[in-house]
Design a protein around this motif. Structure first.
Motif, PDB file in Angstrom:
ATOM      1  N   ILE A 160      18.608  98.082  44.672  1.00 39.38           N
ATOM      2  CA  ILE A 160      17.709  99.007  44.802  1.00 39.38           C
ATOM      3  C   ILE A 160      18.328 100.120  43.890  1.00 39.38           C
ATOM      4  CG2 ILE A 160      16.319 100.708  45.987  1.00 39.38           C
ATOM      5  CD1 ILE A 160      15.983  98.363  47.802  1.00 39.38           C
ATOM      6  N   LEU A 161      19.349 100.652  44.126  1.00 39.04           N
ATOM      7  CA  LEU A 161      20.045 101.806  43.384  1.00 39.04           C
ATOM      8  C   LEU A 161      20.123 101.483  41.894  1.00 39.04           C
ATOM      9  CD1 LEU A 161      22.349 104.358  43.837  1.00 39.04           C
ATOM     10  CD2 LEU A 161      23.664 102.432  42.732  1.00 39.04           C
ATOM     11  N   VAL A 162      20.456 100.335  41.642  1.00 34.38           N
ATOM     12  CA  VAL A 162      20.571  99.906  40.248  1.00 34.38           C
ATOM     13  C   VAL A 162      19.175  99.832  39.564  1.00 34.38           C
ATOM     14  CG1 VAL A 162      21.201  97.843  38.557  1.00 34.38           C
ATOM     15  CG2 VAL A 162      22.660  98.717  40.419  1.00 34.38           C
ATOM     16  N   LEU A 163      18.309  99.123  40.358  1.00 36.22           N
ATOM     17  CA  LEU A 163      16.802  99.099  39.507  1.00 36.22           C
ATOM     18  C   LEU A 163      16.220 100.524  39.527  1.00 36.22           C
ATOM     19  CD1 LEU A 163      15.082  96.216  41.674  1.00 36.22           C
ATOM     20  CD2 LEU A 163      15.756  96.204  39.328  1.00 36.22           C
ATOM     21  N   PHE A 164      16.562 101.230  40.451  1.00 37.50           N
ATOM     22  CA  PHE A 164      15.629 102.539  40.272  1.00 37.50           C
ATOM     23  C   PHE A 164      16.417 103.472  39.297  1.00 37.50           C
ATOM     24  CE2 PHE A 164      12.218 103.278  43.291  1.00 37.50           C
ATOM     25  CZ  PHE A 164      11.946 101.960  43.784  1.00 37.50           C
ATOM     26  N   SER A 165      17.654 103.186  38.858  1.00 40.33           N
ATOM     27  CA  SER A 165      18.288 103.851  37.746  1.00 40.33           C
ATOM     28  C   SER A 165      17.190 103.793  36.516  1.00 40.33           C
ATOM     29  CB  SER A 165      19.474 103.509  37.617  1.00 40.33           C
ATOM     30  OG  SER A 165      19.621 102.277  37.047  1.00 40.33           O
ATOM     31  N   PHE A 166      16.566 102.633  36.548  1.00 43.59           N
ATOM     32  CA  PHE A 166      15.527 102.679  35.374  1.00 43.59           C
ATOM     33  C   PHE A 166      14.211 103.054  35.503  1.00 43.59           C
ATOM     34  CE2 PHE A 166      18.621  99.136  35.163  1.00 43.59           C
ATOM     35  CZ  PHE A 166      19.459  99.385  33.838  1.00 43.59           C
ATOM     36  N   ASN A 167      13.886 103.848  36.590  1.00 40.61           N
ATOM     37  CA  ASN A 167      12.721 103.776  37.015  1.00 40.61           C
ATOM     38  C   ASN A 167      12.088 105.454  36.277  1.00 40.61           C
ATOM     39  OD1 ASN A 167      10.297 104.424  38.363  1.00 40.61           O
ATOM     40  ND2 ASN A 167      11.026 104.833  40.477  1.00 40.61           N
ATOM     41  N   ASP A 168      10.915 105.296  35.870  1.00 42.32           N
ATOM     42  CA  ASP A 168      10.332 106.118  35.189  1.00 42.32           C
ATOM     43  C   ASP A 168       9.656 107.409  35.943  1.00 42.32           C
ATOM     44  OD1 ASP A 168       9.604 107.967  33.049  1.00 42.32           O
ATOM     45  OD2 ASP A 168       8.263 106.403  32.085  1.00 42.32           O
ATOM     46  N   SER A 169      10.358 108.050  37.033  1.00 46.19           N
ATOM     47  CA  SER A 169       9.890 108.914  37.939  1.00 46.19           C
ATOM     48  C   SER A 169      10.620 109.844  38.286  1.00 46.19           C
ATOM     49  CB  SER A 169       9.183 108.120  39.077  1.00 46.19           C
ATOM     50  OG  SER A 169       9.402 108.837  40.320  1.00 46.19           O
ATOM     51  N   LYS A 170      10.245 110.987  38.231  1.00 48.73           N
ATOM     52  CA  LYS A 170      11.440 112.049  38.585  1.00 48.73           C
ATOM     53  C   LYS A 170      11.887 111.942  40.164  1.00 48.73           C
ATOM     54  CE  LYS A 170      11.716 116.773  36.693  1.00 48.73           C
ATOM     55  NZ  LYS A 170      11.441 116.706  35.278  1.00 48.73           N
ATOM     56  N   PRO A 204      16.733 109.848  39.463  1.00 49.70           N
ATOM     57  CA  PRO A 204      17.388 108.514  38.578  1.00 49.70           C
ATOM     58  C   PRO A 204      18.739 108.859  38.101  1.00 49.70           C
ATOM     59  CG  PRO A 204      14.907 108.705  38.341  1.00 49.70           C
ATOM     60  CD  PRO A 204      15.356 110.083  38.983  1.00 49.70           C
ATOM     61  N   GLU A 205      18.894 110.096  37.657  1.00 48.70           N
ATOM     62  CA  GLU A 205      20.088 110.425  36.954  1.00 48.70           C
ATOM     63  C   GLU A 205      21.369 110.240  37.899  1.00 48.70           C
ATOM     64  OE1 GLU A 205      19.608 114.543  35.903  1.00 48.70           O
ATOM     65  OE2 GLU A 205      21.484 114.534  34.901  1.00 48.70           O
ATOM     66  N   VAL A 206      21.342 110.480  39.052  1.00 46.19           N
ATOM     67  CA  VAL A 206      22.295 110.035  40.005  1.00 46.19           C
ATOM     68  C   VAL A 206      22.397 108.449  40.127  1.00 46.19           C
ATOM     69  CG1 VAL A 206      23.168 110.123  42.365  1.00 46.19           C
ATOM     70  CG2 VAL A 206      22.179 112.212  41.279  1.00 46.19           C
TER      71      VAL A 206
END
Ligand SMILES: Nc1ncnc2c1ncn2[C@@H]1O[C@H](COP(=O)(O)OP(=O)(O)OP(=O)(O)O)[C@@H](O)[C@H]1O
Ligand SMILES: [Mg+2]
Lengths: 363, 275
Positions: free
Chosen positions: B33-43, B243-245
């Protein structure tokens, strides 16, 4: 060899103590160039320790060791003109057979062009042609052993030390390798010092044998002398089988002794010297004849009856109980197929031997 | 024979498979999930809003974050190298020699493993303050105190792994090597070291992962200006996980995996000892 008859290995009053234990105790010994020399003795008698002192892995706590006339006291193992075949073989597991054999040349900077042919030659010598690319874990015990041999021989040492090299092999392979080792030693003309606790091995291979016990050297002699003329009870008992009775010198006329024994009566014996007090009288089992009737002539004969039979195929051990209660073992070769059944337990019989077959031993 | 299933038969049971699945989900789902959400277009990064690489770009331009990231890598590499050497030497000393205070030495060596990290952190901080370790130093030197702290708790792990490896080593191999004419050093280089190598690599990897994500000891030993990745992430997360983190963390995971793969390739048996 051109060293003017000087012994290849000179061991002079060497001792090695580990704390209170004297593993090797005041041993003096010379080993000739080109000799096949065996160190024989029971477990823990100091054979390995003596060998490791020759190789340089242990320092003597007393005495000195000379190899080819040179004092080894300050020479580290990697500079000694000796090589060792370890009991565990110590074949380097992460190298191929060829790399193992080449190792001793590489580390001293022999040019690569020279190494290849010498490795081939060494592998051929131990009959491992074509095994160069294998890894040690793809070899049998006997093959690993030969790798260890080739690896040591390629260094062309003056002395090759072998610590129970055959003890991990099964009987058949061991006998094969015994012949192989003798053949190799004759082919390369190197002094071999082999440690063993197998007396048959020592007797069949060595030119001379040293028998050790508790760190002391008991006797050093060629196999036949060791077998036929042991110099003490311990050696007599250790080499081959032996009937031993204790006796007492009750009279002496020059070197002609009157000896009173427990079980074999009183008789006279002349062995050219006068022992003190208690002695041992010994006769080899195979020197004893087993007869149905009392023999005549000069044989010494005692009546008894068969107490026990042990069949070994080629020979049988027959135990005879004399009327005095003494048990005598005698070995008979089973020369015809019927022979082994000639005597049964309980049969009356006679045991007989030549007076010259008595061995007189100091206790 | 009985009707009970053998050890391998159990894998055919449904409940066991479900259990296995649950274990894997528990272990790996957070990372995935961490990896997936690094591509998430949401603040706010709570629900999936679509794919973007924006946050990788953003993380790249986040100078303090990158600086912390580089700091962490530099510290990890240096600390790993030093701990591997020290750990290997300690292991060799323990394996090879018998000396009077050996049990004491062995215990003292393992101390950093059992001491609570927080105590060690405080101790190191007090130590550096006591000896007057300079806090204002130019960049690579400013990492020295953290690196020293990391070495202090990493090398015992290396020592333990290498020591365990050496237990199976046949001493007569070294004797055989010397007997064949090799010097002390050649024997170490060609015989002992190749045997030690898997232990060194495993120990080194362990040290590296310990150093990469260490928070507590780093926190106490870093100077006022110096930030490492875990410390920086912590301070960022306090203001909400962006998502930056995730992006930066993903990068760290990738680096770790790549290093592990390299180590495993180096460890392949046929690569050993090309003397
Ligand atoms: N490193 C050592 N430290 C202390 N004692 C030792 C050491 N090496 C050998 N000994 C002792 O020295 C004696 C002789 O040992 P050694 O290994 O030479 O016997 P061995 O004749 O080779 O026996 P084996 O036939 O069982 O191999 C033994 O009592 C042994 O316990
Ligand atoms: Mg031995």
């Amino acid at each position: 060899m051109s060293n003017g008859g000087r012994p290849m290995v000179q061991i002079e009053q060497v001792s090695k103590r580990f704390g209170n234990v004297a593993a090797v105790d005041d041993v003096s010994l010379n080993i000739a160039a080109n000799e096949f020399f065996a160190l024989l003795g029971p477990s823990g008698c100091g054979k390995t320790t003596l060998l490791r002192m020759l190789a340089g892995f242990e320092q003597p706590t007393g005495g000195r060791i000379l190899i080819d006339g040179e004092d080894m006291a300050t020479v580290p193992p990697n500079r000694r003109p000796v090589n060792m075949v370890f009991q565990s073989y110590a074949v380097f597991p992460h190298m191929t057979v060829a790399d193992n054999v080449a190792y001793g040349l590489k580390v001293v900077g022999v040019p690569a062009g020279e190494i290849g042919p010498r490795v081939e030659q060494a592998l051929a010598m131990v009959r491992l042609e074509g095994f160069g690319g294998r890894r040690p874990d793809q070899l049998s015990g006997g093959q690993r052993q030969r790798v260890a041999l080739a690896r040591a021989l390629i260094k062309r040492p003056k002395v090759l030390l072998l610590d129970e090299p055959l003890s991990a092999l099964d009987r058949k392979l061991r006998e094969e390798m015994q012949l192989e080792l003798v053949r190799l030693q004759q082919a390369v003309g190197i002094t071999f010092v082999i440690v063993t606790h197998d007396q048959e091995e020592a007797l069949s291979m060595a030119d001379r044998i040293a028998v050790m016990d508790k760190g002391k050297m008991l006797q050093v002699a060629p196999p036949q002398e060791l077998y036929e003329a042991p110099n003490c009870q311990m050696v007599a008992d250790f080499i081959g089988k032996m009937n031993l009775v204790s006796g007492r010198v009750t009279g002496a006329e020059g070197t002609r002794l009157t000896i009173e024994t427990s079980g074999l009566g009183t008789f006279e014996l002349d062995r050219g010297y006068v022992p003190k007090g208690e002695v041992g009288i010994a006769i080899r089992p195979e020197k004893i004849q087993l007869l149905r009737d009392k023999p005549n002539g000069e044989l010494i004969a005692w009546p008894g009856k068969i107490a026990q039979l042990a069949y070994f195929g080629d020979s049988s051990n027959i135990y005879v109980e004399l009327e005095s209660g003494l048990r005598i073992a005698c070995t008979r070769a089973n020369q015809s197929r019927q022979d082994s059944v000639a005597f049964k337990v309980g049969d009356p019989c006679w045991v007989a031997w030549q007076p010259g077959d008595y061995l007189l031993l100091d206790s | 024979m009985s009707d009970r299933p053998g050890p391998l038969d159990y894998s055919r049971k449904l409940w066991l498979r479900l259990w296995l699945l649950a274990v894997f989900v528990f272990l790996y789902a957070p990372i995935v999930i961490l990896v997936l959400f690094s591509f998430n277009d949401s603040k706010r990064n709570i629900v999936w809003r679509g794919f973007t690489l924006d946050y990788y770009v953003k993380a790249w331009h986040n100078a303090p974050l990158i600086e912390a990231f580089v700091n962490t890598l530099v510290i990890a590499l240096i600390a790993t190298a030093i701990s591997t050497v020290i750990g290997a030497l300690v292991a060799l000393a323990l394996w090879r020699f018998r000396f009077p205070v050996k049990p004491l030495f062995e215990g003292a060596m393992a101390l950093p493993i059992v001491i609570p990290e927080i105590c060690m952190g405080v101790a190191l901080m007090a130590f550096f303050a006591r000896i007057g370790w300079p806090t204002q130093m130019p960049w690579p030197l400013s990492l020295a105190s953290i690196t020293v702290g990391h070495v202090a708790f990493c090398f015992p792990f290396v020592a333990i792994v290498v020591r365990a490896r050496m237990v199976g080593f046949d001493r007569s191999l070294e004797e055989a090597s010397k007997d064949l004419g090799a010097s002390e050093w050649q024997t170490f280089r060609y015989i002992t070291l190749p045997y030690m190598q898997p232990g060194l690599i495993a120990g080194g990897l362990l040290a590296m992962t310990l150093s990469l994500d260490d928070f507590v000891i780093t926190f106490f030993t870093s100077g006022p200006e110096t930030l490492t990745f875990p410390v920086k992430v912590y301070s960022m997360v306090r203001f909400g996980a962006t998502p930056e983190v995730n992006a930066a963390s993903t990068l760290l995971i990738v680096i770790t995996i790549v290093l592990t793969v390299i180590a495993m390739l180096l460890q392949r048996p046929d690569k050993e000892l090309q003397a």
